[in-house]
Design an enzyme around this catalytic site. Structure first.
Site, mmCIF file in Angstrom:
data_model
loop_
_atom_site.group_PDB
_atom_site.id
_atom_site.type_symbol
_atom_site.label_atom_id
_atom_site.label_comp_id
_atom_site.label_asym_id
_atom_site.label_seq_id
_atom_site.Cartn_x
_atom_site.Cartn_y
_atom_site.Cartn_z
ATOM 1 C CG ASN A 182 -0.217 0.492 2.466
ATOM 2 O OD1 ASN A 182 -0.209 1.690 2.748
ATOM 3 N ND2 ASN A 182 0.394 -0.416 3.217
ATOM 4 C CG ASN A 200 3.916 4.449 11.863
ATOM 5 O OD1 ASN A 200 4.960 3.947 11.444
ATOM 6 N ND2 ASN A 200 2.848 4.611 11.101
ATOM 7 C CB CYS A 228 5.176 4.854 7.278
ATOM 8 S SG CYS A 228 3.634 4.679 6.443
ATOM 9 C CB CYS A 233 14.914 -35.753 -5.723
ATOM 10 S SG CYS A 233 16.402 -36.276 -4.847
ATOM 11 C CB CYS A 254 10.843 -35.271 -1.986
ATOM 12 S SG CYS A 254 11.596 -35.992 -0.513
ATOM 13 C CB CYS A 291 4.756 -34.997 -1.507
ATOM 14 S SG CYS A 291 3.489 -36.274 -1.658
#
Ligand SMILES: Cc1cc2nc3c(=O)[nH]c(=O)nc-3n(C[C@H](O)[C@H](O)[C@H](O)COP(=O)(O)OP(=O)(O)OC[C@H]3O[C@@H](n4cnc5c(N)ncnc54)[C@H](O)[C@@H]3O)c2cc1C
Ligand SMILES: Cc1cc2nc3c(=O)[nH]c(=O)nc-3n(C[C@H](O)[C@H](O)[C@H](O)COP(=O)(O)O)c2cc1C
Ligand code: SF4
Ligand code: SF4
Ligand code: SF4
Lengths: 425, 454
Positions: free
Chosen positions: A75, A134, A137, A355, A388, A392
């Protein structure tokens, strides 16, 4: 149902779920709806010195997966664009109508002592439980010397924290920006300045996408785009690491932490707390799904606590911190291997090609007599990288099984192959 | 919502409800069996694909389309690239997406069946991609021709086999002349596939698209054996491909077969495909369809959708013996077709006009199909015969024919040197559009190799 109440920086909260300072906490209308939905607290949208800022039109960019699910948004909005008096009046009303809910006032000002102190006092007088600074930003406000322009300089972080601490007698949260080289420098600065807690992370500086027809970065404002703040589930790993670093480092571990960054499900929240957060804040998940997501956060966490036998959130807060180590402390003698359960395998072949092409050629693809394919891990080749197991598509089809070994725990500094090995005592 | 092997039949408005389509609804009844995907549907379905390696669906596709590859392109917002992937393996990917019995081909092999019982809808995704590309008239034809070889190839028959061969041969740089007996190209794409699979003149649009490669000329009204001879083709061209399909159909062998109202199912479908609007197509009130293949099922469903009151499909063996897939059989029932197994026709009944048919029940005795002696009658004012097609051998003098098919070697070459054949007229895989396209493509590649050595 487990007790979800918690305490952070001395403030009691009904539950650890607060809305982060952002559009969801922009005004009374939203905040009332949030409290009704079950959020324990809000950090009001950041307040500045009048006259209020003016926002541009076209404000958010999106990072989608291919199914159009949002992984993150960025944003280019500024702080509250409504007059200070209106915000403070609404905060007073909300405090009165919802006395059990937490309201933190977020603020930002130019780097002048009077500006910070005056604004902090005005906000404190509206009855908030605490003040959040803050300093994060990464767009717009930083070009005016505020936001991350302050948060990126540890001396300034310490300075503004001290100014506000001196000016008010309620807890102060210093909100940190992730757009730095080492989060510990910012955290230490906040601590030195007297912060009761740090909130992190604010948004990650980013360009999220480019419109390929117009060749303009998004969000597009009349033919131009600018970098903006990235948030949502994609930033969670970045935030988790920063939270954990602060929680495990002796110099900063006493700071309370309000964990923020990509929290979307109850599991995310539990992970943030296990790694050091005393409570959490959420922004993007609410922006994507509405305030009702808090249902899953509350219900999921308490269900999990019941299952695990936890009766208070303190019992698991920071529970994973001792297990966060430096790489040099890991056991080089640990060995784990992929195991494929042929009953669950749907023969997609993904583990094999992953692999084969990119790892260690450790999964054989055998075509059986009936034409079906069989995928078998070659133990001698498998280094236990987990690739793997992660790709999977079937849950629990590939598992990683530790190999039993008699070898001792041995770190890299002790390892015989390490040319710089420290001689064993 | 009825789920048929993973296909939601209700996706087609046309086959929801009781299955009876009144006369007013006739034209609706011939709208798409599986309507085209919206972009949203394509996105959701493409994301179900696991992008398998050495994917079983590819092995199951007679033309070996790179299915995970094209589906991934759809999911990344590149449908035209997906279409090129499809068409590079199967230039009639558009028709195949509509007509393939995917439930026994690629979708049957999809790994998503294993744990979820619902395959990725490969056919619908394929159609989405190909339609997307074909709708963009402004684009040039997606394939380029190799440098011209100067070789001339004759193709007999503008069906899927012939056109696929012509396209691939043109791509390889040869010039092609197609001789087609009929007035329109497409073969059974144009005349045989069910009207609710091939809506909106798709067969003709596809041929036009395919001819975009250039180098292909079609001569209509030119039949091998009638207007041209094999010798003339062999003399005039460097190679010949024969893709004439199966031009003849089997007879019941019963007295009265020439009677008005006793029709060939393929001729019935051909007439229907050429009639517009569909409501102009005549159909009986009580229709009997004889046969157990997809042609029988297609004819029965289309008769029902035309407004026939009662359609009875009679097959001499059991459901499990029918060549029509389970999905097609189910589709027939949903459309209100009454299916009767274990009965064979023994007499056509007429008194001035057709009134019905007499059947004898059958059973298997020691593996042999025999009549039980028990008989029954079904009334009918139309009988559609769908008991198989056969080759029209008279047209094909010069090539050896065995078992009702032109004999070819592994390179699609017939016993006559330089003459190749493919499609339904040879014995390759099943008699399907997709197999014919594969035959044509492979034959063109074989012809190219042949021309290089010749
Ligand atoms: C009713 C019906 C429904 C079907 N439904 C499906 C389906 O849903 N899905 C599917 O995959 N398959 C279906 N099939 C099968 C599919 O249509 C065929 O496998 C495919 O069309 C065969 O292609 P081909 O090119 O070999 O022959 P054809 O499509 O038969 O084309 C042969 C062409 O050669 C021309 N020709 C014939 N003789 C001569 C000659 N002597 N000289 C010049 N030209 C000649 C013909 O006019 C025709 O244009 C169906 C078949 C039928 C009959
Ligand atoms: C549109 C938008 C506006 C924001 N405005 C502020 C703000 O005014 N003050 C602030 O401290 N953080 C602001 N943030 C940052 C969020 O409070 C939060 O730190 C960040 O979005 C990460 O959390 P999330 O991943 O749950 O969204 C804003 C975020 C968004 C998306
Ligand atoms: S990735 Fe999983 S499901 Fe796919 S072949 Fe490997 S083990 Fe089987
Ligand atoms: S864990 Fe890594 S090395 Fe072992 S089989 Fe899996 S992908 Fe290959
Ligand atoms: S088998 Fe199914 S999931 Fe795998 S690539 Fe083919 S369509 Fe995709």
């Amino acid at each position: 149902m487990a007790d979800l109440s918690c305490k952070i920086a001395g403030i009691d909260s009904l539950n650890p779920f607060w809305l982060a300072s952002a559009p969801p906490t922009d005004k009374k209308y939203n905040v009332v709806r949030a409290f009704q939905a079950g959020w324990g607290g809000v950090v009001w949208k950041t307040l500045g010195i009048d006259p209020p800022v003016v926002n541009v039109s076209s404000r958010y960019g999106a990072h989608h997966d291919q199914n159009r699910r949002l992984l993150g948004i960025n944003n280019i909005e500024l702080i509250s664009d409504r007059p200070l008096s209106v915000n403070l009046q609404e905060i007073r009303e909300c405090r009165k109508e919802y006395p059990d809910h937490v309201i933190i006032g977020s603020m930002m000002a130019p780097i002048e002592e009077r500006a910070w102190k005056d604004l902090a006092q005005q906000i404190a007088e509206s009855g908030v439980h605490g003040i959040e600074l803050n300093l994060g930003c990464p767009h717009g406000m930083c070009e005016r010397g505020m936001g991350s322009a302050i948060g990126q300089v540890p001396e300034m972080v310490e300075q503004v924290t001290r100014w506000v601490k001196d000016a008010v007698d309620i807890p102060v949260f210093t909100k940190l920006t992730p757009n730095i080289t080492n989060i510990l420098w910012s955290a230490e600065a906040a601590l030195k300045g007297g912060a009761d807690a740090v909130s992190l992370i604010n948004t990650v500086n980013s360009i999220i996408s480019v419109d390929l027809d117009s060749m303009v970065p998004e969000p597009m404002v009349d033919g131009k785009g600018t970098h903006g703040g990235y948030c949502g589930s994609a930033v969670k790993p970045i935030a988790l690491n920063m939270v954990a670093e602060i929680a495990r480092t002796p110099e900063t571990r006493d700071l309370h932490i309000s964990g923020i960054g990509g929290i979307t499900t109850w599991k995310d929240a539990v992970e943030f707390m296990a790694l050091g957060s005393n409570a959490v804040q959420v922004c993007t998940a609410a922006m994507i799904y509405g305030f009702r997501v808090v249902d899953d956060l509350i219900d999921g966490m308490s269900q999990w606590m019941d299952d695990k036998g936890y009766t208070s959130v303190e019992q698991f807060t920071r529970a994973a911190v001792p297990q966060v180590a430096n790489w040099n402390e890991l056991n080089m003698n640990f060995d784990t291997k992929a195991v494929i359960n042929p009953d669950n395998c749907i023969e997609c072949g993904r583990c094999h090609i992953a692999c084969e092409d990119t790892s260690h050629q450790a999964i054989a693809m055998n075509v059986k007599e009936d034409g079906h394919r069989e995928f078998v891990v070659i133990d001698e080749e498998c280094v236990g990288c987990n690739l793997c197991y992660h790709i999977c598509p079937v849950p629990d089809c590939i598992t990683m099984e530790p190999v039993k070994t008699d070898k001792p725990y041995m770190t890299w500094p002790e390892h015989p192959l390490n040319p710089m090995r420290q001689a064993a005592e | 919502m009825t789920i048929l092997q993973g296909k939601q039949v209700s996706k087609s408005g046309a086959i929801q409800g009781s299955g009876h389509i009144g006369h007013n609804d006739t034209d609706d009844g011939f709208s798409d069996l599986h309507p085209a995907y919206s972009t949203l549907q394509a996105m959701a379905e493409s994301n179900r694909c696991l992008y398998c390696y050495d994917a079983p669906c590819v092995t199951a596709c007679p033309t070996s389309i790179d299915i995970p590859g094209f589906i991934r392109k759809i999911s990344t917002g590149n449908p035209d690239g997906a279409a090129k992937t499809i068409l590079s393996a199967n230039i009639m990917g558009g028709t195949c997406a509509r007509a393939c019995p995917t439930e026994v081909l690629c979708e049957q092999a999809c790994v998503r069946n294993v744990s979820e019982d619902v395959a990725v809808e490969i056919g619908s995704l394929q159609r989405f991609a190909v339609d997307h590309l074909m709708a963009r008239d402004e684009l040039p034809h997606p394939f380029k021709r190799a440098p011209l070889t100067g070789k001339q190839i004759a193709v007999v028959g503008a069906g899927p086999a012939g056109l696929s061969c012509a396209h691939r041969a043109a791509m390889l740089g040869h010039d092609v002349t197609v001789f087609e007996a009929k007035a329109k190209p497409g073969g059974l794409n144009e005349y045989g596939l069910a009207a609710y699979k091939m809506t909106n003149d798709f067969a003709q649009r596809e041929v036009e698209f395919l001819l975009g490669i250039g180098g292909i000329r079609i001569e209509y009204g030119k039949a091998l054996g009638r207007d041209i001879s094999l010798e003339a083709l062999r003399d005039g061209y460097d190679a010949v491909f024969v893709g004439v399909g199966l031009g003849a159909t089997n007879e019941l062998g019963l007295p009265g077969e020439a009677f008005d109202g006793v029709d060939d199912a393929i001729a019935f479908i051909e007439q229907l495909r050429q009639t517009e609007p569909k409501s102009d197509m005549p159909v009986g009130n009580n229709v009997i369809v004889i046969g157990g293949g997809n042609t029988a099922v297609d004819a029965a469903i289309q008769a029902k959708r035309l407004g026939a009151d009662e359609v009875t499909l009679v097959y001499r063996r059991g459901a499990e013996h029918m060549l029509a897939t389970e999905y097609e059989q189910e589709l027939a029932k949903i459309n209100g077709v009454v299916v009767r197994h274990w009965a064979k026709p023994v007499a056509i009944k007429a008194n001035g006009k057709l009134i019905g048919m007499e059947f004898e029940k059958t059973e298997l005795r020691d593996g042999k199909l025999v009549g039980t002696g028990e008989k029954f009658e079904i009334r009918a004012d139309q009988i559609l015969k769908a008991i198989g097609q056969k080759i029209k051998a008279d047209d094909l003098a010069g090539m050896e024919i065995a078992g009702g098919k032109i004999v070819v070697d592994e390179n699609y070459q017939t016993t006559a040197s330089g003459i190749f054949a493919g499609g339904d007229c040879i014995k390759s895989g099943e008699d399907l559009t997709v197999q014919s396209v594969e035959d044509g493509k492979q034959a063109a590649i074989a012809i190219d190799a042949f021309l290089k050595t010749a």
